[in-house]
Scaffold this motif. Structure first.
Motif, PDB file in Angstrom:
ATOM      1  N   SER A 130      54.828  44.935  42.700  1.00 20.71           N
ATOM      2  CA  SER A 130      54.261  44.131  43.772  1.00 20.71           C
ATOM      3  C   SER A 130      53.727  42.813  43.229  1.00 20.71           C
ATOM      4  O   SER A 130      53.906  41.750  43.844  1.00 20.71           O
ATOM      5  CB  SER A 130      53.151  44.912  44.475  1.00 20.71           C
ATOM      6  OG  SER A 130      52.551  44.149  45.495  1.00 20.71           O
ATOM      7  N   ALA A 131      53.073  42.856  42.061  1.00 22.32           N
ATOM      8  CA  ALA A 131      52.598  41.626  41.430  1.00 22.32           C
ATOM      9  C   ALA A 131      53.763  40.724  41.051  1.00 22.32           C
ATOM     10  O   ALA A 131      53.734  39.506  41.299  1.00 22.32           O
ATOM     11  CB  ALA A 131      51.764  41.957  40.195  1.00 22.32           C
ATOM     12  N   ALA A 132      54.804  41.313  40.451  1.00 24.50           N
ATOM     13  CA  ALA A 132      55.968  40.520  40.057  1.00 24.50           C
ATOM     14  C   ALA A 132      56.655  39.904  41.263  1.00 24.50           C
ATOM     15  O   ALA A 132      57.101  38.750  41.223  1.00 24.50           O
ATOM     16  CB  ALA A 132      56.947  41.398  39.274  1.00 24.50           C
ATOM     17  N   LEU A 133      56.741  40.665  42.345  1.00 23.79           N
ATOM     18  CA  LEU A 133      57.350  40.149  43.571  1.00 23.79           C
ATOM     19  C   LEU A 133      56.578  38.951  44.092  1.00 23.79           C
ATOM     20  O   LEU A 133      57.167  37.906  44.432  1.00 23.79           O
ATOM     21  CB  LEU A 133      57.395  41.259  44.629  1.00 23.79           C
ATOM     22  CG  LEU A 133      57.838  40.863  46.037  1.00 23.79           C
ATOM     23  CD1 LEU A 133      59.255  40.297  46.018  1.00 23.79           C
ATOM     24  CD2 LEU A 133      57.752  42.060  46.979  1.00 23.79           C
ATOM     25  N   ARG A 134      55.253  39.065  44.159  1.00 19.31           N
ATOM     26  CA  ARG A 134      54.438  37.958  44.652  1.00 19.31           C
ATOM     27  C   ARG A 134      54.595  36.719  43.776  1.00 19.31           C
ATOM     28  O   ARG A 134      54.756  35.597  44.273  1.00 19.31           O
ATOM     29  CB  ARG A 134      52.971  38.382  44.708  1.00 19.31           C
ATOM     30  CG  ARG A 134      52.013  37.293  45.156  1.00 19.31           C
ATOM     31  CD  ARG A 134      52.344  36.800  46.541  1.00 19.31           C
ATOM     32  NE  ARG A 134      51.323  35.891  47.043  1.00 19.31           N
ATOM     33  CZ  ARG A 134      51.436  35.195  48.181  1.00 19.31           C
ATOM     34  NH1 ARG A 134      52.548  35.297  48.910  1.00 19.31           N
ATOM     35  NH2 ARG A 134      50.454  34.411  48.571  1.00 19.31           N
ATOM     36  N   LEU A 135      54.538  36.910  42.474  1.00 24.07           N
ATOM     37  CA  LEU A 135      54.661  35.778  41.559  1.00 24.07           C
ATOM     38  C   LEU A 135      56.022  35.103  41.685  1.00 24.07           C
ATOM     39  O   LEU A 135      56.108  33.876  41.774  1.00 24.07           O
ATOM     40  CB  LEU A 135      54.439  36.266  40.126  1.00 24.07           C
ATOM     41  CG  LEU A 135      52.992  36.643  39.775  1.00 24.07           C
ATOM     42  CD1 LEU A 135      52.958  37.547  38.548  1.00 24.07           C
ATOM     43  CD2 LEU A 135      52.161  35.391  39.538  1.00 24.07           C
ATOM     44  N   ALA A 136      57.083  35.896  41.698  1.00 20.22           N
ATOM     45  CA  ALA A 136      58.426  35.327  41.782  1.00 20.22           C
ATOM     46  C   ALA A 136      58.643  34.610  43.106  1.00 20.22           C
ATOM     47  O   ALA A 136      59.257  33.529  43.147  1.00 20.22           O
ATOM     48  CB  ALA A 136      59.468  36.429  41.587  1.00 20.22           C
ATOM     49  N   TYR A 157      49.093  47.116  47.226  1.00 16.79           N
ATOM     50  CA  TYR A 157      48.228  46.042  47.695  1.00 16.79           C
ATOM     51  C   TYR A 157      47.510  45.371  46.527  1.00 16.79           C
ATOM     52  O   TYR A 157      47.399  44.141  46.471  1.00 16.79           O
ATOM     53  CB  TYR A 157      47.217  46.615  48.682  1.00 16.79           C
ATOM     54  CG  TYR A 157      46.363  45.596  49.382  1.00 16.79           C
ATOM     55  CD1 TYR A 157      46.833  44.910  50.496  1.00 16.79           C
ATOM     56  CD2 TYR A 157      45.069  45.330  48.938  1.00 16.79           C
ATOM     57  CE1 TYR A 157      46.037  43.985  51.153  1.00 16.79           C
ATOM     58  CE2 TYR A 157      44.268  44.412  49.583  1.00 16.79           C
ATOM     59  CZ  TYR A 157      44.761  43.733  50.695  1.00 16.79           C
ATOM     60  OH  TYR A 157      43.961  42.817  51.339  1.00 16.79           O
ATOM     61  N   ALA A 158      47.040  46.179  45.580  1.00 16.06           N
ATOM     62  CA  ALA A 158      46.378  45.623  44.404  1.00 16.06           C
ATOM     63  C   ALA A 158      47.317  44.714  43.626  1.00 16.06           C
ATOM     64  O   ALA A 158      46.904  43.672  43.087  1.00 16.06           O
ATOM     65  CB  ALA A 158      45.862  46.748  43.509  1.00 16.06           C
ATOM     66  N   GLY A 159      48.592  45.094  43.553  1.00 20.40           N
ATOM     67  CA  GLY A 159      49.564  44.236  42.897  1.00 20.40           C
ATOM     68  C   GLY A 159      49.712  42.901  43.595  1.00 20.40           C
ATOM     69  O   GLY A 159      49.822  41.846  42.954  1.00 20.40           O
ATOM     70  N   ARG A 160      49.720  42.930  44.915  1.00 23.05           N
ATOM     71  CA  ARG A 160      49.786  41.674  45.690  1.00 23.05           C
ATOM     72  C   ARG A 160      48.588  40.788  45.379  1.00 23.05           C
ATOM     73  O   ARG A 160      48.719  39.570  45.184  1.00 23.05           O
ATOM     74  CB  ARG A 160      49.855  42.025  47.170  1.00 23.05           C
ATOM     75  CG  ARG A 160      49.704  40.870  48.138  1.00 23.05           C
ATOM     76  CD  ARG A 160      50.807  39.825  48.001  1.00 23.05           C
ATOM     77  NE  ARG A 160      50.871  38.996  49.191  1.00 23.05           N
ATOM     78  CZ  ARG A 160      50.020  38.019  49.514  1.00 23.05           C
ATOM     79  NH1 ARG A 160      49.007  37.755  48.692  1.00 23.05           N
ATOM     80  NH2 ARG A 160      50.156  37.324  50.629  1.00 23.05           N
ATOM     81  N   LEU A 161      47.380  41.393  45.317  1.00 24.19           N
ATOM     82  CA  LEU A 161      46.175  40.621  45.032  1.00 24.19           C
ATOM     83  C   LEU A 161      46.211  40.029  43.625  1.00 24.19           C
ATOM     84  O   LEU A 161      45.937  38.840  43.429  1.00 24.19           O
ATOM     85  CB  LEU A 161      44.932  41.506  45.174  1.00 24.19           C
ATOM     86  CG  LEU A 161      44.593  42.043  46.562  1.00 24.19           C
ATOM     87  CD1 LEU A 161      43.342  42.916  46.473  1.00 24.19           C
ATOM     88  CD2 LEU A 161      44.384  40.931  47.582  1.00 24.19           C
TER      89      LEU A 161
END
Length: 440
Positions: free
Chosen positions: A49-55, A389-393
């Motif tokens: 989720s974090a990688a998706l948001r960053l990319a 959700y935490a990954g998105r944040l």
């Protein structure tokens, strides 16, 4: 890496049903020295989720997974996308963060479910979704009395009306068993976690994220204008790093993380598809994801293909003798709660690690005193929604912006260290003993 449990806890953990339902998503190992804007350590739903948001925001991101795709808790959990993520009580959260802080946490719980729902709707991913919210089953008369009281506050807490089911009506609702009543909260749904994980990976790759498996982070050290992550075959240099390893964290990646997590096993079994006569015998034909009201709860659901999933807390070690005892206890509890199925074939049984925090709340934020280092972890067994959700944040934080979604103080607070350091697993034994007595 320095991990808390025996090596066996991080090796094969039994026959996981989810692995049979989707082809293995093969990610290449990091094979040469590379440079990236953000390195994400951990390939579960938080890391993806974090990688998706960053990319999606145009940030170069490289993700490192120690094992194969879907290896950890994200690929072996019970598939409950629901409220949760913390074990701290409302009273504790109100005391720490005030009434507004408690309300902000509750808003975040629903926002986490909404994030997963929105991703699935937008991506069109097929993840065997079912269940209209979650159903809690009272294991005692006292639990049923407390449940009826709790139901009156659901609208104030989460903006929905809870539905109470009297004990005599449970069987006709397809929830047959020796329960004292039930409450359904119309928030959340069940899914196949391995299919969901694969959908997140596909979206992250499509957005431009580089995903690498079989690439454990062996060390993490400051470098000029960033960090150096050493893997078996190559070094990854990044301006910023996100730690998203949850219950599979290493005590020294970074050293700040030492004793701030307490991994604990959870065990799951899955039966062969049940016949209609077998479902009728038990009185269970509901597609609701459900759990009971015990402190050390059992969680279970009838899946779309007719199989039944049942899970509970695991043992205190991964030693062979303890693993065998855990399996016996898991099967005994299943037979006790669903006696009509005591002789039904169990086709899959496995375990994995959930992550407890001393504050009993997740942590998402910058690592104190470590420029460019961020962490997101600690979902207390409810990581499908809250981990995503935490990954998105943390993706927003790692790109240098404030999150545009609810980010409560309960998640920002610096996590405490557990006492006893590397011996802290012994804390679980009295906690389990007390919970077993309380649950009578």
């Amino acid at each position: 890496m320095r991990r808390l449990f025996e090596p066996a806890a991080y090796g094969p953990q039994g026959a996981c049903y989810w692995a049979d339902t989707v082809p293995l998503d093969v990610w290449p190992a990091l094979g040469r020295d590379s440079v990236t804007d953000v390195a994400v350590i951990g390939g579960g739903v938080t890391g993806l989720s974090a990688a998706l948001r960053l990319a999606e925001c145009g940030v170069g991101v490289t993700l490192l997974e120690a094992e194969h795709a879907g290896w950890g808790a994200s690929g072996r959990n019970g598939g409950f996308c629901c409220l949760g993520g913390a074990k701290a009580s409302d009273r504790t959260l109100r005391r720490r963060h005030g009434a507004a802080g408690l309300a902000a946490w509750q808003t975040t719980e629903t926002a986490a479910i909404d994030w997963v729902d929105g991703f699935l709707s937008q991506s069109g991913a097929e993840v065997d979704r079912h269940s209209n919210g979650e159903t809690v089953l009272a294991h005692s008369a006292k639990a049923w009395a407390d449940m009826q009281s709790d139901a009156r506050h659901m609208r104030a807490r989460y903006g929905v009306e809870a539905t109470l089911i009297q004990a005599q009506a449970l069987r006709e609702q397809g929830l047959g068993g020796s329960w004292h009543g039930a409450m359904t909260i119309p928030l959340g749904f069940a899914l196949n976690p391995r299919k969901y994980h694969a959908a997140l990976a596909k979206a992250a790759r499509h957005a431009g994220a580089m995903l690498h498996a079989e690439s454990p982070a062996l060390s993490l050290n400051p470098a000029q204008n960033g960090w150096r992550v050493t893997t078996p075959n190559a070094v990854l240099t990044a301006r910023r790093v996100v730690i998203a390893t949850n219950g599979y964290s290493s005590e020294d990646l970074p050293r700040w993380l030492r004793a701030r997590t307490l991994p604990t096993p959870s065990s799951v079994l899955v039966t062969r598809p049940l016949t209609q006569s077998e479902r009728d015998a038990q009185g269970w034909h509901s597609s609701q994801m459900a759990f009971d009201s015990r402190v050390l709860l059992h969680y279970f659901r009838l899946m779309p293909d007719g199989r039944f999933l049942f899970g509970m807390r695991g043992g205190l070690s991964a030693a062979p003798r303890d693993t065998a005892r855990t399996s016996e206890r898991l099967r005994a509890h299943f037979a006790q709660l669903f006696p009509a199925w005591r002789d039904v074939e169990i086709t899959h049984e496995w375990s994995g690690l959930v992550c407890l925090m001393a504050r009993l709340t997740p942590f998402v934020g910058p690592v104190p005193g470590q420029q460019g280092l961020f962490a997101a972890l600690g979902y207390h067994g409810n990581g499908v929604a809250m981990g995503s959700y935490a990954g998105r944040l943390v993706g927003d934080l790692a790109r240098g912006t404030d999150p545009d979604l609810p980010y409560p103080d309960a998640m920002r607070a610096k996590p405490w260290r557990f006492p006893l350091g590397r011996h802290r697993r012994v804390l679980l034994k009295p906690l389990y003993w007390a919970a077993d007595r309380f649950d009578l």
